[in-house]
Design a protein around this motif. Structure first.
Motif, mmCIF file in Angstrom:
data_model
loop_
_atom_site.group_PDB
_atom_site.id
_atom_site.type_symbol
_atom_site.label_atom_id
_atom_site.label_comp_id
_atom_site.label_asym_id
_atom_site.label_seq_id
_atom_site.Cartn_x
_atom_site.Cartn_y
_atom_site.Cartn_z
ATOM 1 N N ASP A 179 0.814 -1.223 0.000
ATOM 2 C CA ASP A 179 0.000 0.000 0.000
ATOM 3 C C ASP A 179 0.846 1.271 0.000
ATOM 4 N N LEU A 180 1.790 1.294 -0.903
ATOM 5 C CA LEU A 180 2.640 2.477 -1.032
ATOM 6 C C LEU A 180 1.922 3.557 -1.827
ATOM 7 N N LYS A 181 1.947 4.777 -1.287
ATOM 8 C CA LYS A 181 1.334 5.889 -2.003
ATOM 9 C C LYS A 181 2.384 6.922 -2.399
ATOM 10 N N GLU A 182 1.987 7.729 -3.345
ATOM 11 C CA GLU A 182 2.880 8.817 -3.720
ATOM 12 C C GLU A 182 2.471 10.016 -2.878
ATOM 13 N N LEU A 183 3.377 10.408 -1.970
ATOM 14 C CA LEU A 183 3.025 11.381 -0.939
ATOM 15 C C LEU A 183 2.585 12.733 -1.504
ATOM 16 N N ILE A 184 3.343 13.196 -2.475
ATOM 17 C CA ILE A 184 3.078 14.563 -2.940
ATOM 18 C C ILE A 184 1.723 14.662 -3.647
ATOM 19 N N LEU A 185 1.456 13.663 -4.495
ATOM 20 C CA LEU A 185 0.154 13.640 -5.171
ATOM 21 C C LEU A 185 -0.968 13.480 -4.138
ATOM 22 N N SER A 186 -0.706 12.654 -3.125
ATOM 23 C CA SER A 186 -1.713 12.427 -2.091
ATOM 24 C C SER A 186 -2.047 13.712 -1.343
ATOM 25 N N MET A 187 -1.002 14.504 -1.094
ATOM 26 C CA MET A 187 -1.256 15.777 -0.407
ATOM 27 C C MET A 187 -2.076 16.686 -1.322
ATOM 28 N N GLU A 188 -1.721 16.671 -2.606
ATOM 29 C CA GLU A 188 -2.413 17.513 -3.564
ATOM 30 C C GLU A 188 -3.891 17.132 -3.676
ATOM 31 N N LEU A 189 -4.132 15.833 -3.738
ATOM 32 C CA LEU A 189 -5.498 15.338 -3.931
ATOM 33 C C LEU A 189 -6.184 14.995 -2.612
ATOM 34 N N LYS A 190 -5.607 15.501 -1.509
ATOM 35 C CA LYS A 190 -6.186 15.284 -0.179
ATOM 36 C C LYS A 190 -6.437 13.802 0.085
ATOM 37 N N GLY A 191 -5.515 12.987 -0.314
ATOM 38 C CA GLY A 191 -5.589 11.572 0.042
ATOM 39 C C GLY A 191 -6.294 10.690 -0.954
ATOM 40 N N ASN A 192 -6.863 11.288 -1.972
ATOM 41 C CA ASN A 192 -7.648 10.502 -2.926
ATOM 42 C C ASN A 192 -6.751 9.867 -3.995
ATOM 43 N N THR A 193 -5.897 8.944 -3.559
ATOM 44 C CA THR A 193 -4.964 8.328 -4.508
ATOM 45 C C THR A 193 -4.932 6.823 -4.339
ATOM 46 N N ILE A 194 -4.335 6.201 -5.353
ATOM 47 C CA ILE A 194 -4.259 4.734 -5.401
ATOM 48 C C ILE A 194 -2.944 4.294 -4.775
ATOM 49 N N SER A 195 -2.945 3.160 -4.107
ATOM 50 C CA SER A 195 -1.685 2.632 -3.591
ATOM 51 C C SER A 195 -1.292 1.394 -4.387
ATOM 52 N N GLY B 63 -1.075 6.126 -14.402
ATOM 53 C CA GLY B 63 -0.436 6.082 -13.075
ATOM 54 C C GLY B 63 0.979 5.557 -13.089
ATOM 55 N N LYS B 64 1.576 5.408 -14.295
ATOM 56 C CA LYS B 64 2.941 4.862 -14.364
ATOM 57 C C LYS B 64 3.953 5.808 -13.708
ATOM 58 N N SER B 65 3.875 7.058 -14.084
ATOM 59 C CA SER B 65 4.842 8.027 -13.547
ATOM 60 C C SER B 65 4.675 8.173 -12.053
ATOM 61 N N ARG C 245 -9.447 2.384 -16.209
ATOM 62 C CA ARG C 245 -8.116 2.268 -15.625
ATOM 63 C C ARG C 245 -8.224 2.161 -14.109
ATOM 64 N N THR C 246 -7.373 1.318 -13.542
ATOM 65 C CA THR C 246 -7.366 1.168 -12.077
ATOM 66 C C THR C 246 -6.197 1.926 -11.454
ATOM 67 N N PHE C 247 -5.260 2.361 -12.273
ATOM 68 C CA PHE C 247 -4.037 3.034 -11.826
ATOM 69 C C PHE C 247 -3.117 2.117 -11.037
ATOM 70 N N LYS C 248 -3.367 0.814 -11.104
ATOM 71 C CA LYS C 248 -2.479 -0.130 -10.423
ATOM 72 C C LYS C 248 -1.508 -0.725 -11.423
ATOM 73 N N MET C 249 -0.306 -1.068 -10.935
ATOM 74 C CA MET C 249 0.684 -1.683 -11.807
ATOM 75 C C MET C 249 0.628 -3.195 -11.662
ATOM 76 N N ILE C 250 0.554 -3.878 -12.772
ATOM 77 C CA ILE C 250 0.540 -5.340 -12.720
ATOM 78 C C ILE C 250 1.582 -5.880 -13.691
#
Lengths: 499, 537
Positions: free
Chosen positions: B337-353, B373-375, B512-517
C-alpha cells in the motif's frame, strides 16, 4: 662593499643590462612582479626590473637562491628579515617619541636587535654548509664586521644596559579608583585560570598605551618609580647614545634590502606551488633552449582568481635551430606561448626559478620583445613606420647571443609585402646569430631561411582550441561531430565507459 | 561541542549529496514535500488551531538533510530512533528549537554578521561581544538542562549521547569556570546599574592586578594579568557614586595614585580597563565559535526533526498509512500500500496505492496507458527510497528496501517534449552526466526518456543505454512510451530472471485502475483512446 646581487657593487650604473618597461609589459612580467610584491611586505619592484650585467652575475644569484631554498637556510633569513622589520618599528617609535629619554630607550632597543640579529645570522649560517659563493662571502663579510672592535664594544654596552632595563618588573593594582605601583614580580593567577580554561592557547596582551608615542600620566608615574630604583640608568643611557650616534653599518643596511629579492620570490614560488604550479631551477644550457611543461606565469597568477585552466607546453630549440615561427588560430595560445618563453629567459637571467617542470637555458646577452600595438593611434603607413622604428635597435644590435620575442609584425601592410618584410626580418636576425620566436598568421614565413622551426597552435577533432603548441606545419583542420557519439552514449561506448 | 543528532559521529556529511540532487528534486517534485515539512500542522497550543504558519528555515533544513543519503542500516536506524523520541517528546524538541532560534536571533541583533577576527575592537563592539559570550554561555547551560530534564524518557542513542557529552563538557568545574569568566568581565559589559531597591543600585567595579616590564621604549610591555574580578558595589542614588568612592580614599600611602579629580588619569584607567577586557576576551574566540557552532547545528538539526514530525503528520493525514522502512541487506524492494506522498497531499488523500515484491530484480520496465499512473508509481518508489535514506517514515503499510546511496533520475520534462534537437542535446547531456557518476549499486529511474526525438531514434538510444546499464549491474526502473524499445527489450529479456515488465492495469472497456501489474508490453500505448476520449474524433 659586499652585495648579494651584484658582483661589482661599486659600479654606479646598475642599468647596464636592460631595463625596458616595454619588455616587462609585453611579457606580462609587470603583473608577475606586482604579484610578488603584493604578497610581500616591502617594495621590491625595482630589484626585478633590472637584469644582471653578466653571465657570472646571473650564476652568482642562482647559487644564492638555490641555497636560500633550503628550508633551514630560508628560516634563518626569514628570522633575520623579521628582526629587521621589528627594528624598523623601533626606529619609527624612536623618531616619533616625544621625550629624549624615550627616544633613547627606543634607540637602545634598536641597537640591541641590530647587534643580536647579525650575530644570530652569522651563527646560523656557520652551522650549515652553504654551497654558493654569495653566501660564503656573506659569512666572511659578517665575520669581519662582528670581529671589529667597535662592534664588540657596542655589543657589550648595549647588552649591559638592556639587561638592566628588561629585567625591571612592576605590579600595578587598580581598585576602586586607585592605582598602586610596586617593583616586584607577580604570580599570574588569572593567567593560570585562563590557561586552564583554554588549554594550549596563549594570547597577546596588548599594552593599553602601546599606540601612543607619548607617555600617559600613568606611565610617567611608572617611569618615576623606575628611575628611583635605578639611579644611574638615565645617565648611562645618555652616554651610550652620545658615543654611538650612528651604529648601523651601511653595507649591512644594503644587504638587508637585497635579501628581500630572494625571500619575496621564494614566498611567491611557494604560493604558486601550493596551487599546483611547478617551478624549477633552470640548468645552464650550452646551445639548447628547452623546457618541460612550460607555462605563462602571468596567466597562472590570473587563474588563481579566475580558476581558468592553464595549459603547459613543451619547448625545444636545438643547437642547429635558431628561430620559431608560430602560426595557428586566433586565441589559440600563440602569444601566451611566446610570452612564456620570454618569461623563462627573463627569470632565468635573474637567477630565479622559472615556470616549468624542467628547463635548460643558455646564456643570452639580451632579451628583446616587439609586440604589435593593437590600439595604436597611428594606422596604415604611420603604424608601419612606428613598427619599423621600434625594430631598428633590435635589427642594428651587433652583439651575438640575444633572444627576440616578436608578436605579429606588419599587420597593417598588404599580405605580399608583410610576407616579404617578415622574411627579411627573420633572415637578418638569424644571420646575426639571434635566437627567438616570431608569432604570425603568415604561414609563408616558415620558409624564410634555414634554422626555422615551424610551430602551430593546435585544434582538437571538434575544432576546439587545445592551447597546445606542436611542431607542425601551418594548416587548417576540420572534423564532423555526431550528437550521440559526441556524448559517448552509444552502446559500445557505454560498455567501455561503464566497465 | 557536538550535537550529532543527524549522524552518530559527525554533524554532517559534506560532499556526500546525491550527485544528481537537483534533477531528483525536480523529477520527483520534492519541493512540495519540503514546503509541507515547513508547515506547522501540529497543534501544540491545544487551542485546536489547524495551522500555525510556515517556517522557511525548517523547509530549508529538511531539504538540505534529505539531499544527502544515509549509507548504512545503522545510520538509518540512528535517525529513526531519534525521530521516534521527537514524536513522543515533541515539547522538548520544540523547546530546543525555540531556544536556538532565540539565541541566534539575539546574536543577530548584537551584530553577528559584523563579527570578525580582528584583534582590536572598539569599546562598543567589545561590550556587545562580551554580551554575546554571556548569552551563549547561559544558553548552552539552558540547552543542557532541557535535555537533562527529559533524559529518563528518551530512548534513542542520539539523545542519550548528546546528554552524556554535554554533562561531560559542561561538568561542574567547567561550568563554574565559565561563569567566573563571564562574571569577571561584567565590570565592562554590565554598563547599566541594576536597581536593588529604591534608590540603591548595584554597580560592577573592576578589581585588577597586572604586571609588566618597561623595556619597549619605557612603555608598559610584556603584560601579565594576575587578578581580575568585578566587584559588586551598591550605592545610593541620592549621594552618588563619586562621593562613595572618594569616601574610601582617605589616607594615601606612598605609591598610591588617586584618580579623583584627575581627568588624564581617569582616561588612563579607562584605557587599562579596555585593554584588560580586550585581552581576556581574546581568549574567548574559540569558545564563541564552539558555542556558536553548537547552536547553529542544534538549530539546523532540531529544525530537521520538527520538519520530519510534520511530514509524518502529513502521511498520517493523507496516506492513511505510514511506517518506518526496514532496511534490507539483500537486493529486495517490498512495499505494501505504497502511495505517492506529494500527489496524495495535492489530492487530499484521494490516490491509489500499489504493492509489490521484487527480489533480485535489476530491470523494471513499465509500459501501458497514458494517464494510467505509471509516472506516479515510479515517483512513489523514488520518493520512498529518498525518504528511507534520510531516516524518515514512508507512506506505506510496509516498505523494505536495500540502501541505494546513489540515485539518478532522468525524466522527460513536459516542457521539453517538443521535437527539437536542442532538447535531445540537453537529454543526452544529462544522461552523459549520469553515466559519468553511475556505479554498480546505483538506482536509475528513467521516465519517458528520449521522447524528444522520433520513436525509432529514441528507441535506439534507449535500447543501447538500458542494455548497457543492465549488463553492468546497474538497477534501472524505466517508464517508457517507446514501443519498439519495449518490444525489443521484451524479446530479449522476457525469460531473464532479473527483469520485470509491468503495465498499468487496463480493464476491459478501457477503465483504468491506476495499479501496476506484471504484463507484457502492449504495442499501443492507448494514446489514441485517450485522444478520442478527450478530443473526440
Amino acid at each position: 662593499m659586499f652585495s648579494l646581487l651584484y658582483l661589482d657593487p661599486k659600479e654606479n650604473d646598475r642599468n647596464t643590462g636592460i631595463k625596458q618597461e616595454v619588455l616587462l609589459t609585453d611579457l606580462n612580467l609587470d603583473r608577475v612582479i606586482d604579484k610578488i610584491c603584493e604578497d610581500w611586505e616591502g617594495d621590491v619592484h625595482s630589484f626585478y626590473e633590472t637584469l644582471p650585467s653578466s653571465k657570472e652575475e646571473e650564476d652568482y644569484r642562482r647559487g644564492i637562491y638555490s641555497d636560500i631554498k633550503d628550508p633551514e637556510i630560508h628560516d634563518f633569513f626569514m628570522d633575520y628579515f623579521k628582526s629587521i622589520k621589528t627594528r624598523d618599528e623601533y626606529t619609527a617609535h624612536k623618531e616619533n617619541a616625544y621625550e629624549l629619554i624615550q627616544k633613547q630607550a627606543w634607540f637602545l632597543r634598536e641597537v640591541y636587535i641590530y647587534v643580536s640579529s647579525n650575530l644570530k645570522l652569522l651563527e646560523d649560517l656557520r652551522s650549515k654548509n652553504v654551497s654558493s659563493r654569495g653566501l660564503k662571502d656573506l659569512i666572511a663579510f659578517l665575520e669581519s664586521v662582528t670581529n671589529d672592535k667597535d662592534f664588540i664594544s657596542l655589543k657589550d654596552e648595549v647588552n649591559s644596559l638592556w639587561d638592566r632595563l628588561s629585567s625591571f618588573r612592576v605590579i600595578l593594582t587598580y581598585d576602586r579608583g586607585r592605582f598602586t605601583l610596586t617593583n616586584a614580580e607577580g604570580v599570574g593567577e588569572y593567567e593560570s585560570f585562563l590557561s586552564d580554561l583554554f588549554p594550549g592557547e596563549k594570547k597577546y596582551f596588548r599594552p593599553p598605551f602601546a599606540d601612543k608615542e607619548y607617555f600617559s600620566d600613568l606611565e610617567q608615574e611608572i617611569l618615576k618609580l623606575f628611575t628611583r630604583k635605578n639611579k644611574t640608568f638615565e645617565k648611562d643611557l645618555d652616554k651610550f647614545c652620545k658615543e654611538h650616534p650612528d651604529p648601523l653599518n651601511s653595507n649591512i643596511w644594503q644587504i638587508e634590502k637585497e635579501i628581500e629579492y630572494y625571500l619575496a620570490y621564494y614566498k611567491f614560488e611557494e604560493k604558486m606551488k601550493l596551487h599546483g604550479f611547478e617551478m624549477c631551477t633552470p640548468e645552464r644550457g650550452e646551445d639548447v633552449l628547452k623546457a618541460g611543461q612550460l607555462y605563462d606565469l602571468a596567466l597562472a597568477i590570473a587563474s588563481l582568481d579566475t580558476g581558468k585552466k592553464v595549459v603547459p607546453n613543451e619547448l625545444l630549440l636545438d643547437d642547429k635551430e635558431k628561430f620559431f615561427v608560430l602560426t595557428g588560430p586566433n586565441q589559440g595560445g600563440k602569444t601566451t606561448y611566446a610570452r612564456s618563453i620570454g618569461q623563462l629567459i627573463f627569470l632565468s637571467k635573474l637567477g630565479l626559478d622559472v615556470p616549468a617542470v624542467s628547463a635548460e637555458v643558455p646564456y643570452y646577452k639580451n632579451l628583446w620583445t616587439h609586440f604589435s600595438v593593437e590600439e595604436s593611434i597611428e594606422s596604415g603607413r604611420g603604424k608601419l613606420m612606428d613598427e619599423l622604428e621600434r625594430l631598428k635597435p633590435i635589427m642594428n644590435g651587433s652583439i651575438e647571443g640575444d633572444f627576440v620575442v616578436i608578436n605579429e609584425l606588419f599587420t597593417t601592410a598588404a599580405n605580399y609585402d608583410a610576407v616579404e618584410m617578415g622574411k627579411k626580418v627573420l633572415k637578418k636576425l638569424t644571420s646575426k646569430g639571434y635566437h627567438g620566436i616570431y608569432v604570425t598568421h603568415l604561414g609563408e614565413l616558415v620558409s624564410a631561411c634555414d634554422g626555422i622551426v615551424s610551430l602551430r597552435a593546435t585544434l582538437d577533432k571538434d575544432n576546439e582550441r587545445t592551447f597546445i603548441i606542436g611542431r607542425l606545419t601551418p594548416e587548417y583542420i576540420n572534423t564532423i561531430d555526431k550528437e550521440i557519439e559526441k556524448y559517448e552514449l552509444t552502446y559500445e561506448q557505454l560498455k567501455e565507459r561503464l566497465s | 561541542m557536538n550535537v550529532y543528532l543527524l549522524y552518530a559521529d559527525k554533524e554532517n556529511a559534506p560532499g556526500a549529496t546525491y550527485v544528481d540532487w537537483n534533477n531528483i528534486t525536480k523529477d520527483l517534485g520534492l519541493n512540495a514535500l519540503f514546503s509541507a515539512a515547513g508547515d506547522d500542522t501540529i497543534d501544540k497550543s491545544g487551542l485546536g488551531k489547524d495551522k500555525k504558519g510556515h517556517d522557511a528555515y525548517i523547509e530549508h533544513a529538511v531539504k538540505r538533510v534529505m539531499s544527502t543519503p544515509l549509507k548504512t542500516a545503522d545510520e538509518i536506524q540512528y535517525r529513526q530512533d531519534i525521530l521516534k523520541d521527537c514524536m513522543t517528546k515533541q515539547y522538548m524538541i520544540d523547546d530546543l528549537y525555540e531556544l536556538s532560534c532565540e539565541v541566534l536571533d539575539e546574536w543577530e541583533k548584537l551584530g553577528r554578521k559584523n563579527s570578525s577576527a580582528v584583534e582590536t575592537r572598539s569599546k562598543g563592539k567589545l561590550i556587545t561581544d562580551i554580551k554575546v559570550l554571556n548569552l551563549l554561555t547561559e544558553s548552552v547551560l539552558k540547552a543542557q538542562s532541557i535535555i537533562a530534564k527529559n533524559i529518563d524518557t528518551l530512548f534513542s542513542d542520539g539523545f542519550k549521547n548528546l546528554h552524556e557529552r554535554l554533562s561531560e563538557e559542561l561538568n561542574d568545574k567547567r561550568t563554574l569556570d565559565l561563569l567566573k569568566l563571564v562574571d569577571s568581565l561584567a565590570y565592562f559589559s554590565d554598563i547599566s546599574p541594576e536597581e536593588r531597591e529604591r534608590n540603591t543600585y548595584i554597580l560592577r567595579s573592576p578589581v585588577m592586578q597586572l604586571e609588566f616590564s618597561i623595556k619597549e621604549g619605557l612603555k608598559m610591555s610584556d603584560m601579565q594579568l594576575d587578578v581580575l574580578e568585578s566587584e559588586k558595589i551598591s550605592y545610593n542614588k541620592q549621594y552618588g557614586l563619586g562621593a562613595k568612592i572618594s569616601d574610601k580614599i582617605s589616607a594615601l600611602a606612598p605609591g598610591v595614585i588617586s584618580l579623583t579629580g584627575d581627568q588624564a588619569l581617569q582616561a588612563d584607567a579607562e584605557a587599562l580597563e579596555y585593554a584588560v577586557a580586550s585581552y581576556v576576551y581574546s581568549y574567548c574566540g574559540s569558545l564563541i565559535k564552539e558555542f556558536g557552532e553548537f547552536f547553529d547545528q542544534l538549530h539546523f538539526q532540531t529544525a530537521f526533526y520538527i520538519g520530519a514530525v510534520n511530514l509524518k503528520a502529513c502521511m498520517a493525514k493523507y496516506c492513511t498509512d505510514y511506517s518506518f522502512p526496514l532496511v534490507s541487506d539483500k537486493d529486495i524492494l517490498e512495499f505494501e500500500d505504497l502511495k505517492e506522498l506529494i500527489l496524495s497531499m495535492e489530492l487530499k488523500g484521494n490516490t491509489i496505492s500499489n504493492s509489490g515484491i521484487y527480489r533480485d530484480k535489476q530491470l523494471v520496465i513499465i509500459t501501458g496507458a497514458n494517464q494510467g499512473g505509471k509516472s506516479t508509481f515510479l515517483r512513489s518508489i523514488g520518493t520512498a527510497q529518498i525518504l528511507m535514506q534520510c531516516g524518515l517514515p514512508v507512506p506505506a503499510k510496509k516498505f523494505r528496501a536495500s540502501v541505494k546511496p546513489s540515485v539518478f533520475t532522468h525524466f522527460t520534462r513536459r516542457e521539453d517534449s517538443a521535437m527539437n534537437s536542442g532538447r535531445l542535446d540537453e537529454e543526452l547531456r544529462r544522461m552523459d552526466r549520469i553515466v559519468r557518476n553511475v556505479s554498480r549499486d546505483s538506482l536509475v529511474l528513467l521516465n519517458e526518456s528520449f521522447a524528444t526525438t522520433t520513436e525509432i531514434e529514441g528507441s535506439d538510444i534507449a535500447y543501447g543505454i538500458v542494455k548497457a546499464f543492465k549488463e553492468n549491474g546497474i538497477k534501472v526502473y524505466t517508464v517508457t512510451h517507446l514501443l519498439s524499445f519495449a518490444k525489443r527489450m521484451y524479446e530479449e529479456y522476457n525469460d531473464d530472471e532479473s527483469t520485470v515488465f509491468l503495465s498499468a492495469e487496463h480493464l476491459e472497456g478501457g477503465k483504468r485502475t491506476f495499479k501496476m501489474i506484471p504484463h507484457a508490453p502492449e504495442m499501443t500505448s492507448f494514446g489514441l483512446e485517450l485522444y478520442e476520449q478527450v478530443l473526440g474524433d
